[in-house]
Design an enzyme around this catalytic site. Sequence first.
Site, short mmCIF file in Angstrom:
data_model
loop_
_atom_site.label_atom_id
_atom_site.label_comp_id
_atom_site.label_asym_id
_atom_site.label_seq_id
_atom_site.Cartn_x
_atom_site.Cartn_y
_atom_site.Cartn_z
N ASP A 1 30.82 32.10 48.04
CA ASP A 1 29.73 32.82 47.36
C ASP A 1 29.95 32.67 45.85
OD1 ASP A 1 27.72 34.83 46.63
OD2 ASP A 1 27.82 35.40 48.75
N HIS B 1 28.93 29.59 44.65
CA HIS B 1 27.53 29.78 44.24
C HIS B 1 27.39 29.89 42.73
CE1 HIS B 1 26.22 31.33 48.51
NE2 HIS B 1 26.81 30.14 48.52
#
Lengths: 622, 161
Positions: A438, A461
Site C-alpha cells: 500500500d 502505492h
Amino acid sequence: MDSLPGEIMVNILSRLPIKPLLRCKSVCKSFLNLTLDPYLIEAHLDRASSHDQNPSLILNTTVLNGTTHFRSQLYYTTLTPTQSNSPCEEVPFSPLNFGEFRIEGSCRGLLFLRHRTIDDFMFVVNPCTGKRIEIPKLVIPSCGVGRGIAFGFSPTGNEYKVVKVIDGSASYVFSLSEGVWREAVGGASSFKISENFESDECVCLNGVIHWSCYSPSNFIVCFDVGNELFGVIPYPAGIATQAAIFDVTKYGAKADGKSDISQALMSAWQGACASTTPSSIVLIPGGTYLLTAVNIVGPCRAPVGIQVQGTLLAPADPAQVKADAWITFEHIDQFTLSGNGILDGQGAIAWAHNDCGKNANCGPIPMNLRFNFVTNSVVRDITSKDSKNFHVNLLGCNNFSFQHFTISAPETSLNTDGIHIGRSTGVNITDTNIMTGDDCVSIGDGSQQINVERVTCGPGHGISIGSLGKFKDESPVVGVTVRNCTLTNTQNGVRVKSWPSSPAPGTASDMHFEDIIMNNVGNPVLIDQEYCPWNQCNLKNPSLVQISRASFKKIRGTTSTKLAVKLICSSSNPCQNVEVGDIDLTYTGKEGGAATSQCANIKPILSGNQNPATCADSAQSS
Amino acid sequence: MASSIENNNEKLTLKSSDGEEFLVEKHVALQSTLLQNMLDSDCSSADVIPLPKIDARTLALVLGYCKKHADASSSKQGELNSFDSEFLKDMDMGALFNLVLAANFMEIKGLLDIAAQKIADTIKDKPHQEVREIFHVENDYTPEEEAAVREENRWAFEGFP
C-alpha cells in the site's frame, strides 16, 4: 651430511609462515612431530606476535550464501607494510561450521569460540593451523547462573585458561594443560562477586582478564590467570558510565521461535525503564523468537532503547494478537529502537482474510508497530516485514526520526501502508527503503513538519498526503517536504488526496515535492480531491479540504499511465498557490504516445520544463 | 680471570676438526657464549681450544662473522645488517647447514638467527618434496598416511604439487 638436530630444526621451522609450515608436515613423520613440538608452537607464536615480524590479523566476516542464508567465516591476513594487498586466507574449520559459533575471546594467537545456541559447546582454536581443543562441559553441584566466561593466558605460568564465574561467588577454571575443570585456586573468596555482576565484554592483558561491568554500578572485575585471584578496579572518575544492558535471554526468553517472549521482554523493559543510567538498552540477541503482543509503556527515568539483533515473529493468526498492534510503544521520551533485526508480522493469513475494503465493520487487524505519544525518539536500522496491516503507525509523536529503516512486504499484501503519520510533529524519514502493498508513506491529518528524504518506494502505492476529510474533527496538515526520493513500479507517485462530501472543512498547506525520480510509476503527480476507492463514498458533494501553497518540482522519469500529471481539486475549495516546475515524465505504456496532464479547479504557477504540458488537456476540454 | 678478559690484545688458539689452528683475538672470541663461558670459568688453561665438530672452512667463516661484529661500533647497525646479508648471499645449503651447526654449538646467537632465517627463507616457497631433498630426509609415510596429512592441511597446498 647428517641431518640437523631437532633444536635447530625447530628454530628454522619457527621462522616459516604458516602455510609453508603446514606443508612441512608432509615431508616425513619426524617433521610432523616437530610441527607439534610445544617449543615450536611457542616460538612461532612469539615471532608472529613480535613487532618486527609481520603481524597477522583475524577477520570475522559474514557473507550472503545464496539469497537467504548468511555464512560466517574467519580469515587471516598478514600485515606487511610494503604490501597493500596482502592475501587473505580462509581459516579451516571443517567439519564444524564456523557460522554457528561466536568468538567469546582471543588471547595470544588463540581464539575462544562458543556455540551460538548450545551454551556449553566451546573450544579453543588456533586460527592459523585450524587445530582446536574442545572444552568439556562444566558440571557443577550448584545451579547458579553463569555470569562471565573468559579466556586468558598467563605469561608467568605459560598457561592458557578458561574461567567461568557463577552466581554465588563460585568460579571455575579449565587449564588447557590440565584438561579438567576445577575450582579456582585463589577462589572467589578473594572477591565477593556481586549477584548482579553483568558484563558482555572482557579483555586479557598481561595475564589478567578484565571484565567491564555495568551493573549495579560501573567497575572492572579482574582475574589473574596465573594465581587465579580476583580483584576490582573502580571506573575512572569522570568518564561516561556505560549503558546498562537488559538481555531478554537473561529474563527467560528462548530463541526457539516457539516460546512466547512477551513476559521476558516486559521484565527486561521494566528493568531498563526504571534504570537511571542513561541509554539503558533492552537487548534481543540474534536468534528467532516468538512474540504474541506487547505494550511497551513509559515514561522511563532516563533515555532508553530496545536493540533487536534477532528476528521476532508475530503469531500468523491475527486473532492471537489480542490488540490493534503487535508491538505498541506508548508515552516514552528519548527512545531508540535499533539493531539489524527483523520484526516479522507473518501477515499472509491476515491478508487473505482482509475484507476491510468492502466491509466497513471488518474486525481489527493488528499492525506491526504503533508509536503513541513517543517523543524525541529514533527508529534505526531495523526491518519491519510482512505486517498484517500498516507496518508503522505514529500518533501524537513529536520529534521522531526513522533512519536506515527497511519495510518489506509483497506488492499484493493488503493495506500494508509503510509508515502512517497522524497528529504528529517533526517527523523525519531518511535513507529508508520501503517495499510494500500500500502507500509507502501516508501522512494523515494533524501532521506538521514532516520531512521525507532519500527514501525509495516500490512496490507500493507511492507517497501520499491523506486521505483527508473523512472525519469531522480533523486537524490541518502543515509543512510536508518530500525530497530526493525514488519511486519504482508503484501504483501512484506523489499525491495529495481527500474524500468528497467532507463532514467538516479542513486544510492542507505547505506541501513540497522536489527532486523525485519516477521509474515506471502510475499517476506520478496527483492531487485527487475526489478520492473514492471501492466507491464507498458520495461523490455528489465536493471535498471541503482547502489545499494551498503546494509545489511539485524536478520530477522526472517514466510513467506507466498515460495521464501523468493529474490535479483534480475541489469545486468548492479550488487549490491555491500550487507551483509545478521542471516536470519531465515519459509515457512508456502500451498505448504509446506522449504523457498527458489533466486538471480541475486549479490554476497552477508553472515554471521550467513541462513534459507533459501541465493542465494542457483540461484547457482544451474546458 | 677478569683481568685476562680485559686485555683485548690477548689471543687464543682454536683448533678445527680437521686440525687447522686459528689465532683469535679474545674480544672476537667473546662473540661466542661457549668460549666466553670457558674463559670465565678458567677452562682455557690449555693453549689450544679444540672444536671437534667444526671444520676449518666453516670455522673461518664463523670467525670472519665474529670479527666483523666485535669490531663494529654499535652505531653502525646498518653496516652490520648489509654485512650479514652479503655474508650469506651465495652460500650453498651444505655450507649453511655447517654454519648453523657451528653457530648453535658455539652459541653465537646473531649468526644462528641469520643462518636459520636464511634456511627458512630458502625452503618457504619450495614444495615439500624438494624440502626432503634439501634436508636429506626419507619419506617414511605410506601413500595413505601422506594423503591424510595433506588432506588435513589442504588449504596450505593450493598451487603446490
